[in-house]
Design a protein around this motif. Structure first.
Motif, PDB file in Angstrom:
ATOM      1  N   ASP A  12       0.823  -1.212   0.000  1.00  0.00           N
ATOM      2  CA  ASP A  12       0.000   0.000   0.000  1.00  0.00           C
ATOM      3  C   ASP A  12       0.855   1.259   0.000  1.00  0.00           C
ATOM      4  OD1 ASP A  12       1.069  -0.300   2.488  1.00  0.00           O
ATOM      5  OD2 ASP A  12      -0.785   0.136   3.592  1.00  0.00           O
ATOM      6  N   SER A  13       2.020   1.214  -0.638  1.00  0.00           N
ATOM      7  CA  SER A  13       2.944   2.353  -0.596  1.00  0.00           C
ATOM      8  C   SER A  13       2.439   3.545  -1.390  1.00  0.00           C
ATOM      9  CB  SER A  13       4.314   1.932  -1.147  1.00  0.00           C
ATOM     10  OG  SER A  13       4.216   1.615  -2.522  1.00  0.00           O
ATOM     11  N   ASN A  14       1.533   3.311  -2.352  1.00  0.00           N
ATOM     12  CA  ASN A  14       0.946   4.399  -3.149  1.00  0.00           C
ATOM     13  C   ASN A  14       1.998   5.251  -3.842  1.00  0.00           C
ATOM     14  OD1 ASN A  14      -1.784   3.787  -2.472  1.00  0.00           O
ATOM     15  ND2 ASN A  14      -1.460   4.727  -0.465  1.00  0.00           N
ATOM     16  N   GLY A  15       3.044   4.589  -4.321  1.00  0.00           N
ATOM     17  CA  GLY A  15       4.050   5.307  -5.097  1.00  0.00           C
ATOM     18  C   GLY A  15       5.083   6.039  -4.281  1.00  0.00           C
ATOM     19  N   ALA A  16       5.187   5.758  -2.990  1.00  0.00           N
ATOM     20  CA  ALA A  16       6.216   6.402  -2.160  1.00  0.00           C
ATOM     21  C   ALA A  16       7.599   5.919  -2.577  1.00  0.00           C
ATOM     22  CB  ALA A  16       5.975   6.107  -0.684  1.00  0.00           C
ATOM     23  N   MET A  17       8.577   6.764  -2.375  1.00  0.00           N
ATOM     24  CA  MET A  17       9.967   6.363  -2.611  1.00  0.00           C
ATOM     25  C   MET A  17      10.772   6.557  -1.335  1.00  0.00           C
ATOM     26  SD  MET A  17      12.230   9.295  -4.538  1.00  0.00           S
ATOM     27  CE  MET A  17      11.425   9.276  -6.104  1.00  0.00           C
ATOM     28  N   LEU A  18      11.854   5.788  -1.227  1.00  0.00           N
ATOM     29  CA  LEU A  18      12.800   5.952  -0.132  1.00  0.00           C
ATOM     30  C   LEU A  18      14.029   6.669  -0.661  1.00  0.00           C
ATOM     31  CD1 LEU A  18      12.719   2.435   1.620  1.00  0.00           C
ATOM     32  CD2 LEU A  18      11.181   4.382   1.929  1.00  0.00           C
ATOM     33  N   VAL A  19      14.416   7.731   0.013  1.00  0.00           N
ATOM     34  CA  VAL A  19      15.645   8.443  -0.308  1.00  0.00           C
ATOM     35  C   VAL A  19      16.665   8.066   0.755  1.00  0.00           C
ATOM     36  CG1 VAL A  19      16.754  10.696  -0.481  1.00  0.00           C
ATOM     37  CG2 VAL A  19      14.491  10.336  -1.469  1.00  0.00           C
ATOM     38  N   CYS A  20      17.701   7.350   0.348  1.00  0.00           N
ATOM     39  CA  CYS A  20      18.749   6.907   1.276  1.00  0.00           C
ATOM     40  C   CYS A  20      20.044   7.624   0.917  1.00  0.00           C
ATOM     41  CB  CYS A  20      18.941   5.393   1.186  1.00  0.00           C
ATOM     42  SG  CYS A  20      17.461   4.454   1.581  1.00  0.00           S
ATOM     43  N   ILE A  21      20.686   8.210   1.908  1.00  0.00           N
ATOM     44  CA  ILE A  21      21.835   9.064   1.645  1.00  0.00           C
ATOM     45  C   ILE A  21      22.807   8.998   2.811  1.00  0.00           C
ATOM     46  CG2 ILE A  21      20.699  11.105   2.658  1.00  0.00           C
ATOM     47  CD1 ILE A  21      22.037  12.780   0.409  1.00  0.00           C
ATOM     48  N   CYS A  22      24.088   9.174   2.514  1.00  0.00           N
ATOM     49  CA  CYS A  22      25.105   9.267   3.571  1.00  0.00           C
ATOM     50  C   CYS A  22      25.356  10.738   3.893  1.00  0.00           C
ATOM     51  CB  CYS A  22      26.408   8.632   3.104  1.00  0.00           C
ATOM     52  SG  CYS A  22      26.376   6.854   3.141  1.00  0.00           S
TER      53      CYS A  22
END
Length: 464
Positions: free
Chosen positions: A430-440
């Motif tokens: 059910d993420s509905n198009g969410a994205m994860l932004v992963c960064i150092c």
């Protein structure tokens, strides 16, 4: 209403207790179209320094009472891998250096890929939130003792570690040599492996093809662009000092589809602006990164690099659908710290958009020739942030081996390369198009970064 930008937390775990039960080679199940001593050509896009890595990914599967006992899982994965190594036979070879440090694939006796069976006496729940990449998961992906960076000579080109947990769940940790495939190519291979596991017979769609010779350099090489993406730029700013003199930590943020659309709309200078969601999000993250780092002086030259899939750009000849090699170009947006800190989101997005649409077949051929002439031996990071986009990869669908989609599929640890950001798809149904932004990020600037990430109006005064 839930926050449209949400920081995701993951536990810092002590070493996960792992016992390696056995390691063994997996060979193609049937004869392959090469003989002992044969070699395969790699293009300059395949063997550039940035591709000389084994890319680690991990996939978590929760307990399934029907088909997930240890012997069944191992036999299913092993047998399907052996079958799919027939059409994907280059994975069973090894890499070696030839003249001028060029790499090629060669086939010697008893090579194959490496499979590792392991177990842990803890349940999966001990690992924390399985939907957020966690550097503590590193033991779930096998590494040889005394491995060094960019060392891919004469080691297996695919390593698969299956780790069983006390709850009945398990993980599949993969390391795939980037010289053989880019992200889309790796997904093609993974999908063939999983489809074969479910069918019990080899399933490849499309049929894989090598065709690296299509991308031989011209004679003589013709470099038609400056290729700032590879060049060393003297960094006289405070950026490198800040990055290397502070402890780096991995941070992950969930960006809702609503927030992505809002950022995209703000980035448009008019209703007909051709900006994509990636253009706007990359610009917003780059801008937030530079602002949080307080880069001085403001006339410092900074770069954003990101890979662009060039498959649709190649027309002479058009590429076979089954091509799984490296066919991405590194786009490079450039601007001063002042442009990023003081400019509006629309202006920064124009920089990203211009770099992306500047990738053409002509640019691709120039890149190949530049690599032939210059042979870069190191990665250049001065003044640079690199963004990798995984949101268009069908990584969850490709990793369904018959036990359903994994709970998590993706990378683990970004901290070895402190100037990298990854855009990941969220795996939840059910993420509905969410994205994860992963960064150092340097630990002292993490609070400032999320503040700027959440300020998404053109004048940076409205927080959503």
């Amino acid at each position: 209403m839930a926050s449209l930008v949400q920081e995701l937390h993951f536990p810092r775990l002590d070493d996960i207790p792992i016992t390696i039960d056995r390691t063994f080679s997996v060979m193609p199940a049937d004869p392959i179209p090469v003989s002992l001593g044969d070699t395969l050509y790699l293009s300059n896009l395949d063997d550039m320094i940035g591709s000389r890595v084994l890319t680690p990914t991990v996939y978590f599967y929760k307990s399934n009472d029907h088909n997930s006992t240890h012997p069944i899982v191992m036999k299913t994965l092993h047998d399907a891998l052996a079958k799919v190594l027939v059409p994907y036979y280059p994975f069973s070879g090894r890499l070696r250096e030839v003249e001028n440090g060029k790499l090629e694939v060669f086939f010697g006796p008893e090579q194959g890929v490496l499979m590792v069976e392991a177990h842990s006496d803890i349940p999966l729940a001990t690992l924390g939130d399985l939907t957020v990449p966690n550097p503590s998961w590193a033991p779930l992906v096998y590494k040889f003792p005394n491995e060094g960076p960019f060392k891919v000579i004469d080691i297996p080109l695919l390593i698969a570690q299956v780790t069983f947990f006390s709850c009945g769940g398990f993980s599949l940790g993969l390391r795939t040599c980037h010289c053989l495939s880019d992200g889309l190519g790796a997904m093609q291979f993974l999908a063939a492996w999983s489809s074969t596991a479910k069918a019990g017979a080899c399933v490849v769609n499309p049929n894989p093809c090598w065709e690296r010779e299509t991308f031989r350099p011209r004679e003589p090489p013709l470099v038609e662009y400056p290729h700032f993406e590879f060049m060393r730029i003297e960094d006289m700013s405070s950026l490198s000092m800040t990055l290397w003199n502070n402890k780096m930590v991995q941070k992950c943020y969930r960006i809702s589809r609503e927030c992505q659309n809002h950022i995209k709309n703000l980035a448009k200078s008019d209703k007909d602006s051709p900006f994509t969601t990636f253009d706007a999000m990359a610009a917003h993250v780059w801008r937030s990164w530079v602002k949080s780092l307080d880069v001085e002086p403001l006339d410092s030259n900074l770069r954003l690099t990101f890979s662009v899939n060039a498959r649709q750009k190649v027309k002479n000849p058009a590429m076979n659908d089954g091509f799984y090699g490296n066919l991405v170009c590194l786009a490079c947006a450039m601007g001063t710290a002042s442009e990023l800190v003081e400019g509006c989101l629309s202006d920064v997005t124009k920089l990203v958009h211009g770099a992306r649409i500047g990738i053409s077949e002509k640019y691709l051929r120039s890149t190949i020739d530049y690599l032939e002439v210059e042979r870069p031996r190191r990665m250049e990071f001065d003044g640079k942030l690199s963004i990798t986009q995984w949101t268009r990869f069908s990584i969850y669908e490709s990793a369904d081996f018959g036990w359903g989609k994994p709970v998590y599929a993706g990378p683990i640890d970004l901290t070895p390369t402190p100037q990298v950001c990854v855009f990941l798809p969220e795996g939840e149904a059910d993420s509905n198009g969410a994205m994860l932004v992963c960064i150092c990020l340097p630990k002292p600037v993490t609070d400032k970064f999320i503040k700027f990430l959440c300020l998404v109006d053109s004048d940076d005064k409205v927080k959503i």
